[in-house]
Design a protein around this motif. Sequence first.
Motif, PDB file in Angstrom:
ATOM      1  N   GLU A 298       0.831  -1.207   0.000  1.00 33.29           N
ATOM      2  CA  GLU A 298       0.000   0.000   0.000  1.00 33.29           C
ATOM      3  C   GLU A 298       0.863   1.255   0.000  1.00 33.29           C
ATOM      4  OE1 GLU A 298      -3.052   0.265   2.929  1.00 33.29           O
ATOM      5  OE2 GLU A 298      -3.991  -1.629   2.367  1.00 33.29           O
ATOM      6  N   ARG A 299       1.954   1.243   0.781  1.00 33.08           N
ATOM      7  CA  ARG A 299       2.829   2.413   0.821  1.00 33.08           C
ATOM      8  C   ARG A 299       3.547   2.599  -0.510  1.00 33.08           C
ATOM      9  NH1 ARG A 299       3.220   0.820   5.666  1.00 33.08           N
ATOM     10  NH2 ARG A 299       5.132  -0.397   5.517  1.00 33.08           N
ATOM     11  N   ALA A 300       3.965   1.495  -1.121  1.00 31.40           N
ATOM     12  CA  ALA A 300       4.653   1.585  -2.408  1.00 31.40           C
ATOM     13  C   ALA A 300       3.750   2.229  -3.449  1.00 31.40           C
ATOM     14  CB  ALA A 300       5.096   0.197  -2.867  1.00 31.40           C
ATOM     15  N   PHE A 301       2.508   1.756  -3.530  1.00 34.24           N
ATOM     16  CA  PHE A 301       1.576   2.322  -4.506  1.00 34.24           C
ATOM     17  C   PHE A 301       1.267   3.780  -4.173  1.00 34.24           C
ATOM     18  CE2 PHE A 301      -2.789   3.483  -5.596  1.00 34.24           C
ATOM     19  CZ  PHE A 301      -2.686   3.456  -6.979  1.00 34.24           C
ATOM     20  N   LEU A 302       1.063   4.079  -2.889  1.00 36.26           N
ATOM     21  CA  LEU A 302       0.746   5.441  -2.480  1.00 36.26           C
ATOM     22  C   LEU A 302       1.839   6.408  -2.920  1.00 36.26           C
ATOM     23  CD1 LEU A 302      -1.088   7.408  -0.854  1.00 36.26           C
ATOM     24  CD2 LEU A 302       0.343   6.877   1.138  1.00 36.26           C
ATOM     25  N   SER A 303       3.092   6.001  -2.812  1.00 38.42           N
ATOM     26  CA  SER A 303       4.194   6.886  -3.200  1.00 38.42           C
ATOM     27  C   SER A 303       4.103   7.246  -4.675  1.00 38.42           C
ATOM     28  CB  SER A 303       5.548   6.242  -2.879  1.00 38.42           C
ATOM     29  OG  SER A 303       5.822   5.133  -3.733  1.00 38.42           O
ATOM     30  N   VAL A 304       3.750   6.271  -5.519  1.00 43.08           N
ATOM     31  CA  VAL A 304       3.612   6.526  -6.956  1.00 43.08           C
ATOM     32  C   VAL A 304       2.395   7.406  -7.222  1.00 43.08           C
ATOM     33  CG1 VAL A 304       3.223   5.454  -9.210  1.00 43.08           C
ATOM     34  CG2 VAL A 304       4.797   4.393  -7.582  1.00 43.08           C
ATOM     35  N   LEU A 305       1.286   7.105  -6.563  1.00 41.13           N
ATOM     36  CA  LEU A 305       0.055   7.871  -6.746  1.00 41.13           C
ATOM     37  C   LEU A 305       0.272   9.344  -6.401  1.00 41.13           C
ATOM     38  CD1 LEU A 305      -3.041   8.209  -7.112  1.00 41.13           C
ATOM     39  CD2 LEU A 305      -3.297   7.455  -4.746  1.00 41.13           C
ATOM     40  N   LEU A 306       0.876   9.617  -5.256  1.00 41.40           N
ATOM     41  CA  LEU A 306       1.057  11.005  -4.821  1.00 41.40           C
ATOM     42  C   LEU A 306       2.080  11.735  -5.685  1.00 41.40           C
ATOM     43  CD1 LEU A 306       0.964  10.614  -0.923  1.00 41.40           C
ATOM     44  CD2 LEU A 306      -0.863  11.400  -2.454  1.00 41.40           C
ATOM     45  N   TYR A 307       3.059  11.007  -6.217  1.00 34.66           N
ATOM     46  CA  TYR A 307       4.051  11.642  -7.090  1.00 34.66           C
ATOM     47  C   TYR A 307       3.437  11.963  -8.450  1.00 34.66           C
ATOM     48  CZ  TYR A 307       8.194  12.371  -9.956  1.00 34.66           C
ATOM     49  OH  TYR A 307       9.120  12.909 -10.822  1.00 34.66           O
ATOM     50  N   CYS A 308       2.699  11.019  -8.999  1.00 33.16           N
ATOM     51  CA  CYS A 308       2.115  11.226 -10.335  1.00 33.16           C
ATOM     52  C   CYS A 308       0.966  12.226 -10.311  1.00 33.16           C
ATOM     53  CB  CYS A 308       1.640   9.890 -10.908  1.00 33.16           C
ATOM     54  SG  CYS A 308       2.972   8.736 -11.338  1.00 33.16           S
ATOM     55  N   GLU A 309       0.198  12.228  -9.226  1.00 32.08           N
ATOM     56  CA  GLU A 309      -0.987  13.090  -9.046  1.00 32.08           C
ATOM     57  C   GLU A 309      -2.030  12.856 -10.133  1.00 32.08           C
ATOM     58  OE1 GLU A 309      -0.543  17.239  -8.311  1.00 32.08           O
ATOM     59  OE2 GLU A 309       0.957  16.960  -6.758  1.00 32.08           O
ATOM     60  N   CYS A 310      -1.740  13.235 -11.386  1.00 27.87           N
ATOM     61  CA  CYS A 310      -2.646  12.974 -12.514  1.00 27.87           C
ATOM     62  C   CYS A 310      -4.077  13.436 -12.227  1.00 27.87           C
ATOM     63  CB  CYS A 310      -2.625  11.495 -12.877  1.00 27.87           C
ATOM     64  SG  CYS A 310      -1.031  10.935 -13.473  1.00 27.87           S
ATOM     65  N   GLY A 311      -4.220  14.597 -11.628  1.00 28.08           N
ATOM     66  CA  GLY A 311      -5.550  15.140 -11.362  1.00 28.08           C
ATOM     67  C   GLY A 311      -6.159  14.695 -10.050  1.00 28.08           C
ATOM     68  N   LEU A 312      -5.404  14.010  -9.206  1.00 30.80           N
ATOM     69  CA  LEU A 312      -5.920  13.550  -7.908  1.00 30.80           C
ATOM     70  C   LEU A 312      -6.296  14.740  -7.033  1.00 30.80           C
ATOM     71  CD1 LEU A 312      -6.187  10.978  -5.969  1.00 30.80           C
ATOM     72  CD2 LEU A 312      -3.978  11.725  -5.051  1.00 30.80           C
ATOM     73  N   PHE A 313      -7.511  14.710  -6.449  1.00 29.11           N
ATOM     74  CA  PHE A 313      -7.892  15.775  -5.527  1.00 29.11           C
ATOM     75  C   PHE A 313      -8.451  15.247  -4.202  1.00 29.11           C
ATOM     76  CE2 PHE A 313     -11.655  15.145  -8.223  1.00 29.11           C
ATOM     77  CZ  PHE A 313     -12.698  15.086  -7.304  1.00 29.11           C
ATOM     78  N   GLU A 314      -8.756  13.963  -4.141  1.00 31.53           N
ATOM     79  CA  GLU A 314      -9.195  13.343  -2.879  1.00 31.53           C
ATOM     80  C   GLU A 314      -8.718  11.900  -2.877  1.00 31.53           C
ATOM     81  OE1 GLU A 314     -10.981  14.215  -0.171  1.00 31.53           O
ATOM     82  OE2 GLU A 314     -12.001  16.093  -0.705  1.00 31.53           O
ATOM     83  N   LEU A 315      -8.511  11.356  -1.687  1.00 29.80           N
ATOM     84  CA  LEU A 315      -8.189   9.938  -1.546  1.00 29.80           C
ATOM     85  C   LEU A 315      -8.893   9.418  -0.305  1.00 29.80           C
ATOM     86  CD1 LEU A 315      -6.463   7.532  -2.597  1.00 29.80           C
ATOM     87  CD2 LEU A 315      -4.730   8.210  -0.925  1.00 29.80           C
ATOM     88  N   GLN A 316      -9.557   8.263  -0.448  1.00 28.40           N
ATOM     89  CA  GLN A 316     -10.195   7.621   0.695  1.00 28.40           C
ATOM     90  C   GLN A 316      -9.608   6.218   0.834  1.00 28.40           C
ATOM     91  OE1 GLN A 316     -14.456   8.012   0.050  1.00 28.40           O
ATOM     92  NE2 GLN A 316     -14.451  10.126   0.788  1.00 28.40           N
ATOM     93  N   GLU A 317      -8.679   6.099   1.784  1.00 27.00           N
ATOM     94  CA  GLU A 317      -8.038   4.814   2.022  1.00 27.00           C
ATOM     95  C   GLU A 317      -8.833   4.015   3.044  1.00 27.00           C
ATOM     96  OE1 GLU A 317      -6.066   7.521   5.126  1.00 27.00           O
ATOM     97  OE2 GLU A 317      -7.064   7.664   3.180  1.00 27.00           O
ATOM     98  N   GLN A 318      -8.714   2.682   2.964  1.00 24.47           N
ATOM     99  CA  GLN A 318      -9.451   1.788   3.875  1.00 24.47           C
ATOM    100  C   GLN A 318     -10.924   2.188   3.881  1.00 24.47           C
ATOM    101  OE1 GLN A 318      -7.114  -0.178   4.340  1.00 24.47           O
ATOM    102  NE2 GLN A 318      -5.384   1.215   4.162  1.00 24.47           N
ATOM    103  N   ARG A 319     -11.501   2.278   2.685  1.00 23.49           N
ATOM    104  CA  ARG A 319     -12.901   2.715   2.556  1.00 23.49           C
ATOM    105  C   ARG A 319     -13.849   1.518   2.642  1.00 23.49           C
ATOM    106  NH1 ARG A 319     -17.516   4.429  -0.331  1.00 23.49           N
ATOM    107  NH2 ARG A 319     -17.769   6.699  -0.356  1.00 23.49           N
ATOM    108  N   MET A 320     -14.866   1.650   3.442  1.00 23.43           N
ATOM    109  CA  MET A 320     -15.876   0.608   3.574  1.00 23.43           C
ATOM    110  C   MET A 320     -16.632   0.421   2.265  1.00 23.43           C
ATOM    111  SD  MET A 320     -19.259   0.599   6.020  1.00 23.43           S
ATOM    112  CE  MET A 320     -20.251   1.571   4.890  1.00 23.43           C
TER     113      MET A 320
END
Length: 325
Positions: A63-85
């Motif tokens: 999860e941390r490995a993927f998160l590092s790529v996600l936050l670096y790439c951003e690609c229009g990311l504006f919200e993140l909900q981790e461990q979402r029910m």
Amino acid sequence: MADFKLSEARLTEILRRQDPPAFGKGYEPSIKACREEAPAGSRFAQVWSELLGREVHTLSTPERAFLSVLLYCECGLFELQEQRMLPFAPAAHPLEGHPRAIGLPLKRFRGTLMVANELHHLPFHPFVTLNQNGVSSDMPGCWVGDYLGFFADAQGAFCLNFNIKETRAEFTVPSYGVTVKTKLPRATARNTARHEVEKQVYADIDIRTIEVATEEIPAILVANLLELLRWQKHRHALTPEQVQAVLDAFNEGLEVGASPLEVIAAVELDQGVSMYDQRIVLMQGVFHRKVRLDLFDSHIFIDKPMAPERQDAREVFGHWFRRDA
């Protein structure tokens, strides 16, 4: 999806946090990265995100490995909900109530109970046993996903669901929590049921599920990105003009193959900017792509020559963050 023991008290707390979940800094994950809540044996950690303005709760190394790529790439990311029910009953679309979703036609979740029944996976759906006045009864429990990302492109806001494992094989045969006593055929069937229900629940509302195997992310890239993320909370006292001068110096040093230490020594002597402040500018500058260092093949060492970028992580992994496959 996280594997954890579900009790009535825990389900009640998850529903308090996630029915519905909040946006922004007020978001609370179903399972927090702390000793009291994380599954036994998990490698949990909280990772600060400047973009989100809060700590992101991760329950595993993948999860941390993927998160590092996600936050670096951003690609229009504006919200993140981790461990979402994953809602077991009909519920609103994840974008419902968000300012970026105004005017969008949003479908509603059918719920995991209905989808599990439709896919003949109801025997694997979580339930919680209640005991009131000596009478036992069952109520539906919930599965918990890994990451739900909220992105914006030219068409507007959209969501992507990320299911994260270390290897591709784990999407079929589980490895976490498996012991010599585990009945592997049933554990595999349960694993398959979870993944199929999760995909369909999100597909119902036009949200794509991406299965990420972090073995496919270079280890050096992950190490570099996690190191860069650790500098996101650091603060310097430099003016915007000083920051730009320091960035210019590092980019000039990059062109001639200088080490960060050589650049820092020269700037400190010439402009009086401290080593600590310069390191903050460098690490945050690399993360925000203002200094384009090689992150795939070379670790970032302060006393080693800087290597220019040869691969762009956004180009390599950008397909994970697009609306359509």
